[in-house]
Write a protein that holds these residues in place. Structure first.
Motif, PDB file in Angstrom:
ATOM      1  N   LEU A 192       0.807  -1.225   0.000  1.00  0.00           N
ATOM      2  CA  LEU A 192       0.000   0.000   0.000  1.00  0.00           C
ATOM      3  C   LEU A 192       0.834   1.266   0.000  1.00  0.00           C
ATOM      4  CD1 LEU A 192      -2.924   0.952   0.060  1.00  0.00           C
ATOM      5  CD2 LEU A 192      -2.832   0.916   2.543  1.00  0.00           C
ATOM      6  N   LYS A 193       1.938   1.226   0.748  1.00  0.00           N
ATOM      7  CA  LYS A 193       2.696   2.456   0.917  1.00  0.00           C
ATOM      8  C   LYS A 193       3.132   3.015  -0.441  1.00  0.00           C
ATOM      9  CE  LYS A 193       5.869   4.748   3.849  1.00  0.00           C
ATOM     10  NZ  LYS A 193       5.639   5.788   2.859  1.00  0.00           N
ATOM     11  N   GLU A 194       3.733   2.130  -1.242  1.00  0.00           N
ATOM     12  CA  GLU A 194       4.239   2.578  -2.548  1.00  0.00           C
ATOM     13  C   GLU A 194       3.081   3.094  -3.411  1.00  0.00           C
ATOM     14  OE1 GLU A 194       4.647  -0.177  -0.935  1.00  0.00           O
ATOM     15  OE2 GLU A 194       6.459  -1.289  -1.446  1.00  0.00           O
ATOM     16  N   LEU A 195       1.968   2.371  -3.405  1.00  0.00           N
ATOM     17  CA  LEU A 195       0.864   2.736  -4.288  1.00  0.00           C
ATOM     18  C   LEU A 195       0.130   3.974  -3.777  1.00  0.00           C
ATOM     19  CD1 LEU A 195      -0.336  -0.888  -5.051  1.00  0.00           C
ATOM     20  CD2 LEU A 195       0.954   0.643  -6.531  1.00  0.00           C
ATOM     21  N   ALA A 196       0.020   4.111  -2.453  1.00  0.00           N
ATOM     22  CA  ALA A 196      -0.628   5.307  -1.883  1.00  0.00           C
ATOM     23  C   ALA A 196       0.224   6.537  -2.182  1.00  0.00           C
ATOM     24  CB  ALA A 196      -0.824   5.136  -0.384  1.00  0.00           C
ATOM     25  N   ASP A 197       1.550   6.392  -2.138  1.00  0.00           N
ATOM     26  CA  ASP A 197       2.429   7.528  -2.465  1.00  0.00           C
ATOM     27  C   ASP A 197       2.156   8.003  -3.890  1.00  0.00           C
ATOM     28  OD1 ASP A 197       3.568   7.534  -0.022  1.00  0.00           O
ATOM     29  OD2 ASP A 197       5.456   6.558  -0.604  1.00  0.00           O
ATOM     30  N   ALA A 198       2.062   7.028  -4.818  1.00  0.00           N
ATOM     31  CA  ALA A 198       1.797   7.388  -6.229  1.00  0.00           C
ATOM     32  C   ALA A 198       0.446   8.093  -6.337  1.00  0.00           C
ATOM     33  CB  ALA A 198       1.828   6.136  -7.102  1.00  0.00           C
ATOM     34  N   ALA A 199      -0.553   7.587  -5.615  1.00  0.00           N
ATOM     35  CA  ALA A 199      -1.894   8.182  -5.681  1.00  0.00           C
ATOM     36  C   ALA A 199      -1.883   9.615  -5.129  1.00  0.00           C
ATOM     37  CB  ALA A 199      -2.885   7.315  -4.917  1.00  0.00           C
ATOM     38  N   HIS A 200      -1.257   9.779  -3.968  1.00  0.00           N
ATOM     39  CA  HIS A 200      -1.242  11.120  -3.361  1.00  0.00           C
ATOM     40  C   HIS A 200      -0.479  12.117  -4.227  1.00  0.00           C
ATOM     41  CE1 HIS A 200      -2.275   9.208   0.775  1.00  0.00           C
ATOM     42  NE2 HIS A 200      -3.356   9.703   0.194  1.00  0.00           N
ATOM     43  N   GLU A 201       0.554  11.604  -4.885  1.00  0.00           N
ATOM     44  CA  GLU A 201       1.358  12.460  -5.783  1.00  0.00           C
ATOM     45  C   GLU A 201       0.493  13.124  -6.861  1.00  0.00           C
ATOM     46  OE1 GLU A 201       5.053  10.040  -6.455  1.00  0.00           O
ATOM     47  OE2 GLU A 201       4.726  10.939  -8.434  1.00  0.00           O
ATOM     48  N   VAL A 202      -0.528  12.373  -7.349  1.00  0.00           N
ATOM     49  CA  VAL A 202      -1.383  12.949  -8.405  1.00  0.00           C
ATOM     50  C   VAL A 202      -2.701  13.490  -7.836  1.00  0.00           C
ATOM     51  CG1 VAL A 202      -0.376  11.554 -10.251  1.00  0.00           C
ATOM     52  CG2 VAL A 202      -2.364  10.664  -9.006  1.00  0.00           C
ATOM     53  N   GLY A 203      -2.729  13.673  -6.508  1.00  0.00           N
ATOM     54  CA  GLY A 203      -3.890  14.315  -5.883  1.00  0.00           C
ATOM     55  C   GLY A 203      -5.068  13.389  -5.641  1.00  0.00           C
ATOM     56  N   ALA A 204      -4.840  12.082  -5.769  1.00  0.00           N
ATOM     57  CA  ALA A 204      -5.947  11.137  -5.534  1.00  0.00           C
ATOM     58  C   ALA A 204      -6.087  10.852  -4.045  1.00  0.00           C
ATOM     59  CB  ALA A 204      -5.676   9.831  -6.279  1.00  0.00           C
ATOM     60  N   ARG A 205      -7.305  10.548  -3.632  1.00  0.00           N
ATOM     61  CA  ARG A 205      -7.503  10.020  -2.281  1.00  0.00           C
ATOM     62  C   ARG A 205      -7.309   8.511  -2.339  1.00  0.00           C
ATOM     63  NH1 ARG A 205     -12.000  13.755  -1.463  1.00  0.00           N
ATOM     64  NH2 ARG A 205     -11.292  15.362  -0.018  1.00  0.00           N
ATOM     65  N   VAL A 206      -7.010   7.917  -1.173  1.00  0.00           N
ATOM     66  CA  VAL A 206      -6.757   6.477  -1.130  1.00  0.00           C
ATOM     67  C   VAL A 206      -7.765   5.815  -0.197  1.00  0.00           C
ATOM     68  CG1 VAL A 206      -5.091   4.694  -0.454  1.00  0.00           C
ATOM     69  CG2 VAL A 206      -4.306   6.777  -1.614  1.00  0.00           C
ATOM     70  N   MET A 207      -8.438   4.805  -0.731  1.00  0.00           N
ATOM     71  CA  MET A 207      -9.425   4.059   0.064  1.00  0.00           C
ATOM     72  C   MET A 207      -8.999   2.588   0.095  1.00  0.00           C
ATOM     73  SD  MET A 207     -13.471   3.768  -0.788  1.00  0.00           S
ATOM     74  CE  MET A 207     -14.374   2.258  -0.530  1.00  0.00           C
ATOM     75  N   TYR A 208      -9.113   1.987   1.263  1.00  0.00           N
ATOM     76  CA  TYR A 208      -8.724   0.585   1.433  1.00  0.00           C
ATOM     77  C   TYR A 208      -9.962  -0.160   1.919  1.00  0.00           C
ATOM     78  CZ  TYR A 208      -6.021  -3.397   3.360  1.00  0.00           C
ATOM     79  OH  TYR A 208      -5.509  -4.649   3.674  1.00  0.00           O
ATOM     80  N   ASP A 209     -10.408  -1.142   1.141  1.00  0.00           N
ATOM     81  CA  ASP A 209     -11.549  -1.951   1.544  1.00  0.00           C
ATOM     82  C   ASP A 209     -11.024  -3.171   2.298  1.00  0.00           C
ATOM     83  OD1 ASP A 209     -13.641  -3.682   1.822  1.00  0.00           O
ATOM     84  OD2 ASP A 209     -14.407  -3.451  -0.216  1.00  0.00           O
ATOM     85  N   GLY A 210     -11.158  -3.116   3.613  1.00  0.00           N
ATOM     86  CA  GLY A 210     -10.632  -4.200   4.461  1.00  0.00           C
ATOM     87  C   GLY A 210     -11.717  -5.174   4.880  1.00  0.00           C
ATOM     88  N   ALA A 211     -12.792  -5.312   4.069  1.00  0.00           N
ATOM     89  CA  ALA A 211     -13.926  -6.151   4.464  1.00  0.00           C
ATOM     90  C   ALA A 211     -13.470  -7.496   5.018  1.00  0.00           C
ATOM     91  CB  ALA A 211     -14.857  -6.358   3.272  1.00  0.00           C
ATOM     92  N   HIS A 212     -12.626  -8.181   4.253  1.00  0.00           N
ATOM     93  CA  HIS A 212     -12.220  -9.528   4.652  1.00  0.00           C
ATOM     94  C   HIS A 212     -11.250  -9.542   5.820  1.00  0.00           C
ATOM     95  CE1 HIS A 212     -13.698 -12.965   2.385  1.00  0.00           C
ATOM     96  NE2 HIS A 212     -14.185 -12.019   1.596  1.00  0.00           N
ATOM     97  N   VAL A 213     -10.325  -8.598   5.823  1.00  0.00           N
ATOM     98  CA  VAL A 213      -9.162  -8.724   6.716  1.00  0.00           C
ATOM     99  C   VAL A 213      -9.217  -7.775   7.907  1.00  0.00           C
ATOM    100  CG1 VAL A 213      -7.597  -9.670   4.981  1.00  0.00           C
ATOM    101  CG2 VAL A 213      -7.934  -7.201   5.095  1.00  0.00           C
ATOM    102  N   LEU A 214     -10.405  -7.198   8.158  1.00  0.00           N
ATOM    103  CA  LEU A 214     -10.522  -6.172   9.196  1.00  0.00           C
ATOM    104  C   LEU A 214     -10.073  -6.677  10.574  1.00  0.00           C
ATOM    105  CD1 LEU A 214     -11.442  -3.279   8.828  1.00  0.00           C
ATOM    106  CD2 LEU A 214     -13.689  -3.931   9.659  1.00  0.00           C
TER     107      LEU A 214
END
Ligand SMILES: Cc1ncc(COP(=O)(O)O)c(C=O)c1O
Length: 429
Positions: A192-214
């Motif tokens: 997640l860290k690497e991918l969230a960094d890329a998302a934040h870099e382009v101004g995207a918000r990051v959502m994590y669906d933890g339904a299974h692993v909560l």
């Protein structure tokens, strides 16, 4: 002779009563079916006696539109106490600044999250359903309902996760408004860290669906999305988190405007009656999780690894051997050629043997209804007190039913005999 109105009504009500009894009979039979077999569907669990008491209460018929202290209806004082305790516990258990515990399911939590975080026509990136993404992440589900432009991540089939470099490049290129992670087939933590960094870099918000692993996240044995870049985490309250059916919205945002948007997206956005009895059940389950959750989560992952190893030793093709098979509650097995429907046939035979599982698409499969694999979950067997020794017994029953060709009725009696020693629910008050 034609029946008069009173006799007609009497005949009808006798018939209706029989129908209602027939429904209850099937309810009891379903309980017995699960109770004498191995329930191994990865999205399910059982509730504790205290949670059951909360769910089977007067709250079942009540309404409490709004938030604690700010209700539209009278009569909510006691429920204010319940929901306030639940919100505080959810913040503590999930280590979050913000929690909304009202969504009536994980899907509804996702719909509310998308309502709060994106507008129709916005771009979103997510895991494809073929790679294990949930239907709510797809055009057929919540993503389509919100009118979003969906782009799915390049996938690393060996590692069973997004291909980190290619997915990061795709996010930078696509510039989504929201990057959504998490899936229904979830063997390993998302990078997640690497991918969230890329998302934040382009101004995207990051959502994590933890339904299974909560439950695994809250128990500290999987990953920690809210500290790895997720702006929002959603999830079901009844899978590895062992509460009543429902959902959660969790975030570390201290932006009050965003907190209001999230709350408003749940009520009035996507719920009116939000199942108060289940909110009370979630609050009790959170208290139980605070006391027992860490050991439950650890035992669940230990059992999943033990089951994977035992199945491989019994001759099954268990996926992701190079990565140690699993780091979650799930195990994936392949039972034949791609798209052969071998997973469907295996699931049907196992059910005859008292083992309840679901067929699942594996890498390469293209037909959801005739996939080659099974997805297995150990969270419910773990909650009944089974450990690594019993995982070996489970694997032996799989072999007898699916490889040795023993009469499934015979295996079913063996399954029931093993299960008899593991009926109580553990990790609860
Ligand atoms: C990743 C994911 N998100 C959401 C959901 C939906 O949860 P619910 O069944 O609580 O609506 C599921 C269900 O299994 C899921 O796997």
């Amino acid at each position: 002779m034609a029946l008069n109105g009173r006799d007609k009504w009497k005949a009808m009500s006798t018939h209706s009563h029989e129908t209602a009894k027939r429904v209850l009979e099937a309810v009891d039979q379903s309980g017995a079916h699960y109770g004498s077999g191995f329930p191994m569907i990865a999205s399910e669990n059982v509730i504790s006696p205290m949670v059951r008491r909360a769910c089977d209460s007067d709250l079942h018929g009540r309404y409490a539109e709004g938030l604690p202290g700010k209700r539209y209806y009278q009569g909510c004082d006691d429920f204010d106490t319940i929901e306030t305790i639940g919100i505080d516990l959810a913040k503590k258990v999930f280590n979050a600044n913000f929690a909304n515990i009202q969504p009536i399911s994980g899907t509804v939590a996702n719909i509310a999250a998308l309502k709060a975080m994106v507008k129709p026509g916005d771009r979103i990136t997510a895991v494809s359903t073929a790679d294990g993404g949930h239907i709510s992440h797809a055009q057929m589900g919540a993503v389509g309902l919100r009118g979003l432009d969906l782009h799915t991540y390049p996938w690393d089939e060996d590692r069973m996760e997004p291909d980190v470099d290619a997915a990061a490049a795709m996010i930078r290129d696509t510039k989504p408004a929201l990057a959504l992670f998490g899936a229904s087939v979830f063997l390993f933590p998302t990078p997640l860290k690497e991918l969230a960094d890329a998302a934040h870099e382009v101004g995207a918000r990051v959502m994590y669906d933890g339904a299974h692993v909560l439950g695994l996240i809250a128990g500290g044995v999987f990953q920690d999305p809210l500290r790895e870049g997720a702006d929002l985490m959603t999830g079901s309250s009844h899978k590895t988190f062992p509460g009543p059916q429902g959902g959660f919205l969790l975030s570390n945002t201290d932006d009050e405007k965003m907190q209001r948007r999230l709350n408003n997206a749940v009520f009035p956005g996507t719920n009116s009656s939000y199942h108060l009895h289940h909110v009370a059940g979630k609050a009790v389950a959170l208290a139980e999780f605070e006391a027992y959750g860490a050991s439950y989560a650890q035992d669940t992952v230990t059992n999943a690894k033990a089951l994977a190893e035992a199945l491989a030793a019994e001759g099954f093709d268990v996926l992701a051997e190079e990565r140690g098979y699993t780091a979650s509650h799930q195990v994936l097995t392949r039972h034949g050629e791609t798209d052969s429907g071998a997973g469907r046939a295996a699931a049907a035979l196992l059910e005859e043997a008292g083992i309840i599982t679901n067929m699942n698409m594996l890498p390469g499969d293209t037909r959801a209804l005739s996939p080659s694999g099974l997805r297995l979950g150990v969270q419910e067997l773990t909650r009944h007190g089974m450990g690594p020794d019993q995982m070996q017994d489970v694997a032996t029953c799989f072999r007898r039913a699916l490889i040795d060709g023993v009469d499934p009725a015979q295996v079913k009696t063996e399954v029931a005999a093993i299960r008899e020693g593991f009926t109580d629910i553990q990790y609860c008050f």
